[in-house]
Design an enzyme around this catalytic site. Structure first.
Site, PDB file in Angstrom:
ATOM      1  N   HIS A   1       6.725   2.186  -9.211  1.00 12.35           N
ATOM      2  CA  HIS A   1       5.946   2.897  -8.189  1.00 12.35           C
ATOM      3  C   HIS A   1       5.212   4.113  -8.771  1.00 12.35           C
ATOM      4  O   HIS A   1       4.985   5.108  -8.081  1.00 12.35           O
ATOM      5  CB  HIS A   1       6.825   3.334  -7.015  1.00 12.35           C
ATOM      6  CG  HIS A   1       7.456   2.189  -6.274  1.00 12.35           C
ATOM      7  ND1 HIS A   1       6.771   1.445  -5.349  1.00 12.35           N
ATOM      8  CD2 HIS A   1       8.701   1.654  -6.351  1.00 12.35           C
ATOM      9  CE1 HIS A   1       7.574   0.495  -4.864  1.00 12.35           C
ATOM     10  NE2 HIS A   1       8.742   0.599  -5.463  1.00 12.35           N
TER      11      HIS A   1
ATOM     12  N   ASN B   1       8.826  -1.360   1.336  1.00 13.80           N
ATOM     13  CA  ASN B   1       7.721  -2.074   0.705  1.00 13.80           C
ATOM     14  C   ASN B   1       6.871  -2.753   1.767  1.00 13.80           C
ATOM     15  O   ASN B   1       7.227  -2.786   2.946  1.00 13.80           O
ATOM     16  CB  ASN B   1       8.246  -3.136  -0.270  1.00 13.80           C
ATOM     17  CG  ASN B   1       8.872  -2.542  -1.517  1.00 13.80           C
ATOM     18  OD1 ASN B   1       8.505  -1.452  -1.948  1.00 13.80           O
ATOM     19  ND2 ASN B   1       9.825  -3.239  -2.100  1.00 13.80           N
TER      20      ASN B   1
END
EC number: 1.11.1.6
Length: 717
Positions: A69, A142
């Site tokens: 990320h 997510n």
């Protein structure tokens, strides 16, 4: 809860002030012509050009990037519940309908480095920090509801496999390589997830147009002491939409910052992104009532069995003031929960609760929660001391508990303390999972069966692209065979495309079952809208000013963004103009500096001279053909209809030749110069005017019939 603590909580949220923004203001500074340059220790500096001291700070201006990320962006907003969930939780953030909770959301890709492109095929992170009076709640999720692995012990392996290969550090931000496909082939629990990752979900059009999922199973506790299992959902107001693959590929080079710019632009223009917040809830007594284990992060909870209950809404309405101290230093931890919300025994979540905190120690230091973006809006009182980057100053002589003065004692449950649920345990202690965790294929088949025809085609093409980039025959041959675990036709088609073996039979039959709310086409906008969409208006000298001005005004009135495109960026003059400076318009971009991939629709007004110029410009024709190939809405009036016919005049695509409006495969035309345009357009399928039909086509995001009938494949772009 004691009156004093309750009063503090009420004070923090009174008046719907965004208390987190007010908190950050204490650390904000704005240089101006009236301020003067100083050193870091406050001494006025008379010379910035002839000293080496400033280099010392510059040499240390980098911190470790996130392992996963790393590539992301964020924004501030607010969250409100419009339906209390007090039947399943006592957490005020989910029960108090009068409260407005400040939030910070960080969106991201997973695989790539900080410098990678936004539009790669990848899972997207959707992490939300709620600044509640009871403390921070981090909902770290997510845009895909499942994960590759069931147990966190495998997390290092999956990330090593998905990252660039160790011998040459390539490829960047892609799953299209040997190691990834080797790993997921050998770990059948990843089957469901790699189906989602090869679908359109992995190439979202915008962060604002993707769902968010908590992924893991959490728990809720109500005032009666009853516990429930829960999954969290975010559903976007604008609907769930994605790029087509060719578009995503091109944007990675043309505009690698597309997603972060898109979010910033929408908020800056007042088109604030919104999501509905929903929960799926299972009473503790029904934990074992399903054919799957509800604690398995590689499984969804089908909505036919456990409906999503929408109880709140989140709005993002403020961009960050400085990227590094806010977005880059924002740090999340799945273990950050408030009373009324808790963890489950989900083995992936248990590891995340440790790992997220641990990785922030590596990136930001032990006092990372004191950084302005991370600190809560409620009081923080404990006996933590010292360490690098300590901000707080704790007065007094006591730094331990218990102490002789009774200072800072633990809170009681009545005062709102977080109390772990006294879960009853029976069984043996072993490094093992329940038998239901061993079933890895049913939901992968369910996912495939639930897709629309075009989504299935995109899925096949994604597998074919990815495995074509695997040079090792062992990898792509084995993976082709593995697809037969899901569906024989899928395996045969992909294997033939990538040079795999002939596949004679399925490893197991496809059960044929479908589920609702899996296909992203089942998540349209809450209502038809073109809000925040980019509409290109293509002109050259001699354009029809009536059509140009009318459409531009209507686009703006609909909270969309008109983007003027022309052969040059200097002033463009309308038909019958004396071409005096100031009598025309200045385009936002020229044809070579901006591409059709960066807009959602194209409108071309008439004007004989303008159309003659554009018809001789290969890039203008490419713009139109590419937009047609990418299934976007295209509109034209007057002489522009002839230009559209030249660009993609295919059998079956109809064009207007008179004053009537034609809408065919997302191409909306009117052959004669219209007499005028309404500024306020009601977007509806049954609309009759040019703008009603054109805006409706834009609101649908893409014209899928164009692809299903094979028209887009007949145009070179």
């Amino acid at each position: 809860m004691s009156t004093s603590i309750l009063q503090k909580a009420g004070d923090i949220m009174s008046g719907h002030t965004n208390h987190k923004l007010a908190d950050l203001e204490k650390d904000s500074h704005r240089p101006s012509p009236d301020t003067r340059l100083t050193t870091d220790f406050g001494v006025l500096q008379g010379n910035q050009d002839d000293t080496l001291k400033i280099i010392m700070h510059f040499d240390h201006e980098r911190i470790p990037e996130r392992v996963v990320h790393a590539r992301g962006t964020g924004a501030f907003g607010t969250f409100r519940v419009y339906e209390s969930a007090e039947d399943v939780t006592f957490a005020p953030v989910l029960t108090d309908t009068s409260r407005e909770t400040p939030v910070f959301v960080r969106f991201s890709t997973v695989q790539g480095s900080r410098g990678s492109a936004d539009t790669v095929r990848d899972v997207r992170g959707f992490a939300t920090k709620f600044y509640t009076p009871e403390g921070n709640w981090d909902l770290v999720g997510n845009n895909i509801p499942v994960f590759f692995i069931q147990d966190s012990i495998k997390f290092p392996d999956i990330i090593h496999a998905v990252k660039p290969e160790p011998h040459n550090e390539v490829p960047q931000a892609q799953t299209a390589h040997n190691n990834f496909w080797d790993f997921v082939n050998l770990h059948t629990e990843a089957t469901h997830m790699f189906m989602w990752a090869m679908s359109d979900r992995a190439i979202p059009r915008s962060y604002r147009m993707m769902q968010g999922f908590g992924v893991n199973t959490y728990t809720l506790l109500n005032k009666k002491g009853e516990r429930f299992f829960v999954k969290f959902h975010w559903t976007p107001e604008l609907g769930v939409h994605s790029f087509v693959w060719d578009e995503a590929l091109k944007l990675a080079g043309q505009d690698p910052d597309f997603h972060r710019k898109d979010l910033y632009e929408a908020i800056d223009n007042g088109a604030y992104p919104k999501w509905k917040f929903g929960i799926q809830v299972i009473p503790e007594s029904k934990e074992h009532d399903f054919e799957f284990d509800i604690l398995d992060a590689t499984k969804v909870w089908p909505e036919e069995l456990i409906p999503v209950r929408y109880i709140g809404e989140m709005v993002l309405n403020k961009n960050v003031d400085e990227f590094f101290p806010q977005t880059e230093q924002a740090a999340f931890c799945t273990a950050h929960m408030v009373p009324g919300i808790g963890p489950s025994d989900d083995p992936l979540l248990q590891g995340r609760n440790f790992s997220y905190f641990d990785t922030q120690l590596s990136r930001l230091g032990v006092n990372w929660q004191e950084l302005p973006i991370n600190r809560p809006v409620c009081p923080v009182m404990n006996f933590n001391r010292d360490g690098q980057g300590r901000h707080r100053i704790s007065k007094g002589v006591l730094n331990y508990w218990p102490n002789r003065a009774g200072t800072n004692p633990p809170a009681t449950a009545e005062e709102g303390a977080y109390i772990d649920y006294p879960q009853k345990i029976a069984g043996i202690k072993a490094r093992a999972k329940s038998p239901k965790f061993k079933e890895h294929f049913n939901q992968a088949q369910l996912f495939l069966n639930s897709l629309s025809p075009q989504e299935k085609t995109h899925l096949v093409n994604a597998f074919a692209f990815e495995l074509d980039h695997c040079e090792d025959p062992v990898v792509y041959e084995r993976m082709s065979v593995r697809l037969a675990d899901i569906d024989l036709d899928l395996a045969r088609t992909v294997s033939q495309m990538v040079g795999g073996p002939a596949i004679e039979k399925a490893s197991r039959p496809n059960h044929g079952k479908k589920a609702t709310r899996i296909s992203q086409l089942e998540f349209p906008p809450f209502e038809p809208t073109i809000k925040s969409r980019r509409v290109a208006i293509m002109i050259a000298d001699g354009y029809d000013s009536l059509a140009f001005n009318g459409v531009r005004a209507a686009v703006l009135a609909a909270s969309a963004l008109p983007v003027i495109i022309a052969p040059r960026r200097s002033e463009i003059f309308p038909a019958s103009s004396d071409k005096k400076p100031g009598s025309g318009v200045f385009p936002h971009h020229h044809l070579e500096g901006y591409r059709s991939t960066m807009v959602d629709a194209i409108f071309v007004p008439g004007g004989a001279e303008s159309i003659q110029t554009l018809s001789k410009a290969g890039r203008a024709l490419h713009w139109l053909r590419e937009a047609f190939g990418h299934l976007k809405a295209i509109g034209g009036t007057g002489e522009a209809v002839g230009l559209l016919q030249t660009a993609f005049g295919l059998p079956g695509v109809e064009f207007s030749s008179d004053g009537s409006v034609s809408s065919s495969y997302g191409v909306v035309t009117i052959g004669k110069r219209p007499e005028g345009f309404m500024e306020a357009v009601k977007i509806a399928k049954e609309g009759s005017s040019f703008l009603e039909k054109f805006f409706y086509e834009i609101s649908q995001h893409r014209n899928w019939d164009r692809e299903l009938d094979g028209l887009n494949a007949q145009v070179a772009y």
